[in-house]
Design a protein around this motif. Structure first.
Motif, PDB file in Angstrom:
ATOM      1  N   ARG A 146      27.745  20.956 -41.227  1.00  0.00           N
ATOM      2  CA  ARG A 146      27.003  21.568 -42.328  1.00  0.00           C
ATOM      3  C   ARG A 146      27.841  21.541 -43.603  1.00  0.00           C
ATOM      4  NH1 ARG A 146      24.548  26.412 -42.417  1.00  0.00           N
ATOM      5  NH2 ARG A 146      25.002  26.461 -44.650  1.00  0.00           N
ATOM      6  N   VAL A 152      23.946  19.044 -41.781  1.00  0.00           N
ATOM      7  CA  VAL A 152      24.335  17.672 -42.108  1.00  0.00           C
ATOM      8  C   VAL A 152      24.460  16.876 -40.819  1.00  0.00           C
ATOM      9  CG1 VAL A 152      26.095  16.176 -43.136  1.00  0.00           C
ATOM     10  CG2 VAL A 152      25.545  18.375 -44.199  1.00  0.00           C
ATOM     11  N   GLN A 161      21.435  14.920 -45.160  1.00  0.00           N
ATOM     12  CA  GLN A 161      21.086  16.344 -45.190  1.00  0.00           C
ATOM     13  C   GLN A 161      19.715  16.504 -44.543  1.00  0.00           C
ATOM     14  OE1 GLN A 161      23.129  18.566 -47.633  1.00  0.00           O
ATOM     15  NE2 GLN A 161      22.493  20.048 -46.079  1.00  0.00           N
ATOM     16  N   LEU A 172      23.101  11.672 -48.278  1.00  0.00           N
ATOM     17  CA  LEU A 172      24.117  12.258 -49.153  1.00  0.00           C
ATOM     18  C   LEU A 172      24.984  11.142 -49.734  1.00  0.00           C
ATOM     19  CD1 LEU A 172      25.257  15.368 -47.066  1.00  0.00           C
ATOM     20  CD2 LEU A 172      23.750  15.332 -49.058  1.00  0.00           C
ATOM     21  N   TRP A 178      31.666  18.002 -46.247  1.00  0.00           N
ATOM     22  CA  TRP A 178      30.937  18.697 -45.197  1.00  0.00           C
ATOM     23  C   TRP A 178      31.927  19.104 -44.112  1.00  0.00           C
ATOM     24  CZ3 TRP A 178      29.139  16.486 -40.199  1.00  0.00           C
ATOM     25  CH2 TRP A 178      29.835  15.316 -39.859  1.00  0.00           C
TER      26      TRP A 178
END
Length: 250
Positions: A146, A152, A161, A172, A178
């Motif tokens: 995430r 993620v 995402q 992304l 992340w």
């Protein structure tokens, strides 16, 4: 001569005794196994062993895919681990989750568990609310994590995402930050519980005793040995009867 007949009879009886003794010694061990396992099988329900799983070591000897070590993810003081296509929460088997476990994160009030080909949405009690796969727009992913915006997924094309409410994913940019899920070794007692629960229910003490009794535990050779032992028992009963009858006449 009149005394020759008793002498011949004694020699013959001695030969019968010799054969009886050597045959008994030859099959002593398999007959002991047959007897002990037979008694245990006859009372296995009383012992409560009929459905008790085998220890992991014996289950592995049978070829069962019982893991020796298990790693997991701790999230909000709960441990999540995976073994034999089952998800374990705090050491207890909970849900189907095809291996491998790819990660566990919190997102929009849900606990999201990444299995091999699906995302599981769990509520606060650890109950499954939804199972989402490709039909929900979930791309094939190798790792789950995430960032500040939420869930993620790491795919072959890069980071994506994913919104569990809108069922949509957005790529992304390269180099986006992340935090992937971190795996670590389970506490010892919890690992032991997970490994023990990974033993298939069909591998229990009754199965082991039946296989020992029939010799199946050692393949065809073991079955032939047990068959031979059973046949020799019949021969011993006959030779014992012959010896007894000859002793009575003498």
């Amino acid at each position: 001569w009149p005394w020759e007949e008793p002498v011949k009879q004694r020699k013959s009886t001695s030969q019968w005794r010799r054969w009886h003794r050597w045959l008994g010694l030859a099959v002593a061990l398999p007959v002991l196994v047959l007897s002990v396992t037979g008694v245990l099988l006859n009372h296995i329900e009383s012992f409560g062993w009929s459905s008790r799983p085998l220890p992991p070591l014996l289950a592995r000897w049978y070829g069962a895919p019982v893991p020796e070590s298990v790693s997991g993810i701790v999230l909000d003081n709960r441990w999540y681990a995976q073994a034999n296509d089952s998800l374990f929460i705090d050491g207890e088997k909970s849900l189907y989750c095809r291996a491998p476990l790819r990660g566990v994160v919190q997102d929009n009030g849900w606990t999201v568990v990444g299995c091999a080909d699906a995302l599981l949405l769990l509520d606060a009690q650890g109950q499954q609310v939804e199972r989402m796969g490709p039909a929900y727009g979930v791309p094939a992913f190798s790792t789950l994590g995430r960032n500040d915006q939420g869930l993620v997924l790491k795919t072959e094309q890069g980071l994506s995402q994913y919104d569990v409410d809108q069922l949509a994913s957005v790529a992304l940019p390269e180099g986006a930050t992340w935090a992937p899920s971190l795996f670590q070794a389970l506490p010892v007692t919890m690992k032991q519980r997970v490994v023990a629960q990974s033993v298939p229910p069909s591998l229990n003490w009754q199965r082991l005793l039946l296989d020992l009794h029939a010799g199946r535990l050692f393949g065809l050779a073991g079955q032939l040995v047990m068959d031979l032992a059973a046949l020799v028992l019949v021969v011993l009963a006959l030779t014992g009867t012959v010896i007894w009858s000859r002793s009575r006449r003498s």
